[in-house]
Design an enzyme around this catalytic site. Structure first.
Site, PDB file in Angstrom:
ATOM      1  N   ASP A 140       0.647  -1.400  -0.196  1.00  0.00           N
ATOM      2  CA  ASP A 140      -0.324  -0.115   0.274  1.00  0.00           C
ATOM      3  C   ASP A 140       1.237   1.487   0.377  1.00  0.00           C
ATOM      4  OD1 ASP A 140      -3.347   1.079   0.002  1.00  0.00           O
ATOM      5  OD2 ASP A 140      -2.355   1.768   1.883  1.00  0.00           O
ATOM      6  N   ASP A 193       4.921  -3.819 -12.061  1.00  0.00           N
ATOM      7  CA  ASP A 193       3.784  -3.091 -11.181  1.00  0.00           C
ATOM      8  C   ASP A 193       4.032  -5.070  -9.949  1.00  0.00           C
ATOM      9  OD1 ASP A 193       2.621  -2.689  -8.960  1.00  0.00           O
ATOM     10  OD2 ASP A 193       0.958  -2.900 -10.013  1.00  0.00           O
ATOM     11  N   PRO A 196       4.246  -7.076  -6.518  1.00  0.00           N
ATOM     12  CA  PRO A 196       3.656  -7.186  -4.908  1.00  0.00           C
ATOM     13  C   PRO A 196       4.249  -6.174  -3.716  1.00  0.00           C
ATOM     14  CG  PRO A 196       3.802  -9.736  -6.458  1.00  0.00           C
ATOM     15  CD  PRO A 196       4.064  -8.916  -6.406  1.00  0.00           C
ATOM     16  N   LEU A 217      23.306 -55.538  -0.551  1.00  0.00           N
ATOM     17  CA  LEU A 217      24.164 -55.686   0.719  1.00  0.00           C
ATOM     18  C   LEU A 217      25.819 -56.331   0.905  1.00  0.00           C
ATOM     19  CD1 LEU A 217      20.673 -57.349   2.642  1.00  0.00           C
ATOM     20  CD2 LEU A 217      21.808 -54.440   2.439  1.00  0.00           C
ATOM     21  N   SER A 218      26.387 -55.783   1.438  1.00  0.00           N
ATOM     22  CA  SER A 218      27.979 -57.045   1.819  1.00  0.00           C
ATOM     23  C   SER A 218      27.487 -58.806   2.205  1.00  0.00           C
ATOM     24  CB  SER A 218      28.426 -56.686   3.071  1.00  0.00           C
ATOM     25  OG  SER A 218      29.675 -57.172   3.143  1.00  0.00           O
ATOM     26  N   SER A 247      26.717 -49.200  -2.292  1.00  0.00           N
ATOM     27  CA  SER A 247      26.673 -48.325  -3.216  1.00  0.00           C
ATOM     28  C   SER A 247      25.307 -47.988  -2.821  1.00  0.00           C
ATOM     29  CB  SER A 247      26.640 -48.157  -4.522  1.00  0.00           C
ATOM     30  OG  SER A 247      26.001 -48.888  -4.974  1.00  0.00           O
TER      31      SER A 247
END
Length: 634
Positions: free
Chosen positions: A34, A110, A112, A468-469, A541
């Site tokens: 404003d 213009d 905000p 997995l291992s 990984s």
């Protein structure tokens, strides 16, 4: 001064020629809620006679329904086009309007003032040459005024008009004007603005807009329009080194191959030597093609298609640049970041980083500091919340070519996109590389991957064994390599234990070290694929993101993810190295499957369940897959 030319009726061609050769400026209005931004733009449009009669009639009618100026016309409604804006009396979206005077053409944004829509303000400022900072003469400099001014400075706008508005509500007080001006100049002294011109105005009454106001004789400077017509905001991009992001490869027929885009900086001539990045290959400009015919040269902001004397592999996302003045190339950058999302930003969360002509996965690895917009002081931060601004470190999964934002806007800006919602959550400016060798470019070689692979009579591939291992990755990979070797294929196996004896001997087993372990292996696997080899990579990984990075680095067409799926109970039974037993006793920390997670592949090329097949059968299945997909023949 207002735009009204007699040539429209007498000589339309002369009028069009006059309009074509006027100078042009983009500007933005910003400030707090404003402060009168929309009213000011409405006044500029109204006084410059850029409103059609039916528009004016519609605004007069709307002013009676939702206007805020009593019986008078509410000029803010000329730009507050959304219904929600008119109902609330605030600007929400960015509104762009064109107007013209006898001396110059303008596009004004213009934006905000509400804090919630700061992201929209940043969007409007990203292309502006000048910013009009609006301040309510009754309220003075507010927090949002400071935030907008700081963002404007980050976005490279150097020309500021300080419009102290609503002077009619403070009795056109010079004392009030000087006090606010002093406060703002004190706040903004370190923001790097080239010039700040303060003008007292009343947008509602039209005072000091087109002409100097008789109600403020103490103001000896120009009116707003006089200043906008006279200020020099000539872009310096033409004097910079040539840069052009490639937006499109233009291939209408077999006899033509050009690279289309808009010149981001500098200029280019036929015969100039240019470099294509990131490949690093050089050539000379053969022609510069446009719809209206070929050109001898092209300058900044011209959209052209460039053809080269040599055949170079160039695609969308690449850059053409002056060969003797190249942009930096890096994947680690220092950036200024504006966070635009209600959900906070945390470090190391993966996002999509979108540049002008390419999108690269990446993350903010470090928040160096955030800026207090009231004091401009730097503060420590672990997260960023809505509308906060910070200096950060950005890590990408691949190199990009860039110039610092203050040097070339289009080559130095980016937005951050959420991977899940595809929502823009941040925007930023690139400052400098964090690599010591960012000016080192990939050296283009005459013998490429295809040539090396053809010599070996095979297609390069990275076989990425994950599980997995104890799942059997190394055992199966060893059998696969033996089978490939017996067929005459050229291979190499990267094994997790073997690599940790040398290349990665400095790494431990924390999450950060595991990420770095896989990053290094991905780089090595990519080099081996470039050599034309079939590379077998055997690593737990555990994280999907790391495997995705490996796939992106090596190339999706060369990458085969093989999930060796063995349940945890079976892996513990095998336990060939006694690791599970030690982990159960607490002797090994961060052990995958126990106290550290394993993220199983979602769409691997091969999903192998070892409980159902012997290692020999699995190896045979993998070799058959490679043969079927064409990896074992040129």
């Amino acid at each position: 001064m207002a735009h009204a030319s007699d040539l429209i009726e007498s000589d339309i061609e002369a009028y069009l020629h006059e309009q074509e050769h006027k100078s042009f400026m983009r500007l933005i209005t910003c400030g707090s809620v404003d402060d009168g931004k929309s009213t000011l733009i409405g006044r500029l449009l109204y006084d410059s006679k850029m409103i059609f009669e039916d528009q004016l009639a519609a605004i007069e009618n709307d002013s009676k329904k939702v206007g805020t100026t009593g019986d008078n016309i509410d000029l803010a409604l000329l730009v507050d086009g959304l219904a929600a804006e008119r109902e609330q009396g605030i600007t929400i979206d960015v509104a762009y309007r064109f107007f013209s005077t006898d001396k110059r053409k303008f596009i004004i944004a213009d934006t905000p003032g509400h804090e919630q829509y700061t992201r929209n303000m940043a969007t409007g400022a990203s292309t502006a040459d000048l910013a009009i900072v609006m301040i309510d003469g009754r309220k003075g400099v507010l927090t949002q005024t400071k935030r907008h001014s700081y963002i404007v400075s980050l976005l490279g706008i150097r020309h500021i008009v300080l419009c102290i508005n609503k002077m009619d509500l403070v009795d056109y007080s010079q004392e009030q004007f000087e006090s606010i001006k002093k406060d703002y100049l004190e706040f903004s002294k370190d923001l790097g603005f080239a010039d700040i011109t303060a003008i007292p105005v009343s947008a509602l009454e039209g005072e000091n807009i087109l002409h100097n106001s008789e109600l403020m004789p103490w103001h000896k400077g120009p009116s707003l329009m006089q200043h906008l017509e006279a200020v020099d905001v000539t872009a310096e991009n033409t004097a910079m080194d040539f840069r052009m992001p490639v937006q499109w490869v233009n291939r209408p027929n077999l006899d033509f191959r050009g690279f289309s885009g808009t010149v981001a900086a500098g200029q280019v001539h036929v015969g100039d030597e240019i470099v294509a990045l990131p490949s690093g290959k050089t050539s000379k400009v053969k022609s510069i093609v446009t719809y209206d015919g070929d050109l001898d040269h092209a300058i900044c902001e011209q959209a052209v298609t460039i053809t080269l004397e040599d055949e170079i592999d160039i695609s969308r996302g690449d850059h053409l640049a002056a060969a003797k003045a190249r942009p930096e190339v890096t994947s680690n950058l220092s950036v200024d970041l504006l966070w635009m999302d209600e959900h906070e930003m945390t470090q190391n969360r993966p996002y999509l980083i979108r540049f002008e002509n390419q999108t690269v996965p990446g993350s903010v690895t470090t928040i160096n500091y955030k800026v207090d917009v009231n004091t401009l002081k730097e503060r420590e931060a672990e997260v960023l919340t809505l509308n906060e601004v910070a200096r950060c470190e950005l890590a990408l999964t691949e190199n990009i070519a860039f110039d610092p934002y203050e040097q070339t806007r289009s080559m130095g800006c980016f937005v951050i996109v959420d991977r899940i919602s595809n929502k823009t959550v941040g925007a930023g400016m690139l400052r400098h590389s964090l690599d010591n060798a960012s000016n080192v470019h990939w050296h283009a070689l005459d013998i490429d991957q295809k040539s090396r692979a053809t010599q070996k009579e095979q297609k390069p591939a990275v076989l990425w064994f994950t599980g997995l291992s104890g799942s059997g990755k190394s055992t199966i990979a060893n059998l696969v390599e033996k089978k490939l070797y017996s067929r005459g294929n050229h291979t190499y196996t990267l094994d997790g234990d073997n690599v940790r004896h040398g290349l990665n001997k400095d790494l431990g087993f924390t999450e950060e070290d595991r990420v770095e372990n896989i990053r290094r292996i991905s780089e090595v696997a990519n080099l081996m694929a470039d050599a034309g080899l079939i590379t077998l990579s055997c690593f737990i990984s555990p994280f999907r993101q790391d495997r995705a990075h490996a796939r992106e680095l090596c190339g999706a067409n060369n990458f085969v993810e093989i999930f060796i799926d063995t349940d945890l109970e079976e892996c513990e039974k095998r336990d060939p190295k006694g690791l599970y037993a030690k982990a159960r006793k607490g002797e090994i920390k961060n052990f995958t499957g126990l106290d550290s997670p394993y993220e199983a592949p979602e769409k691997p090329e091969l999903h192998v369940k070892t409980a159902e097949q012997s290692p020999e059968k699995v190896a045979e299945m993998i070799v058959n897959y490679l043969d079927r997909e064409g990896y074992l023949t040129p």
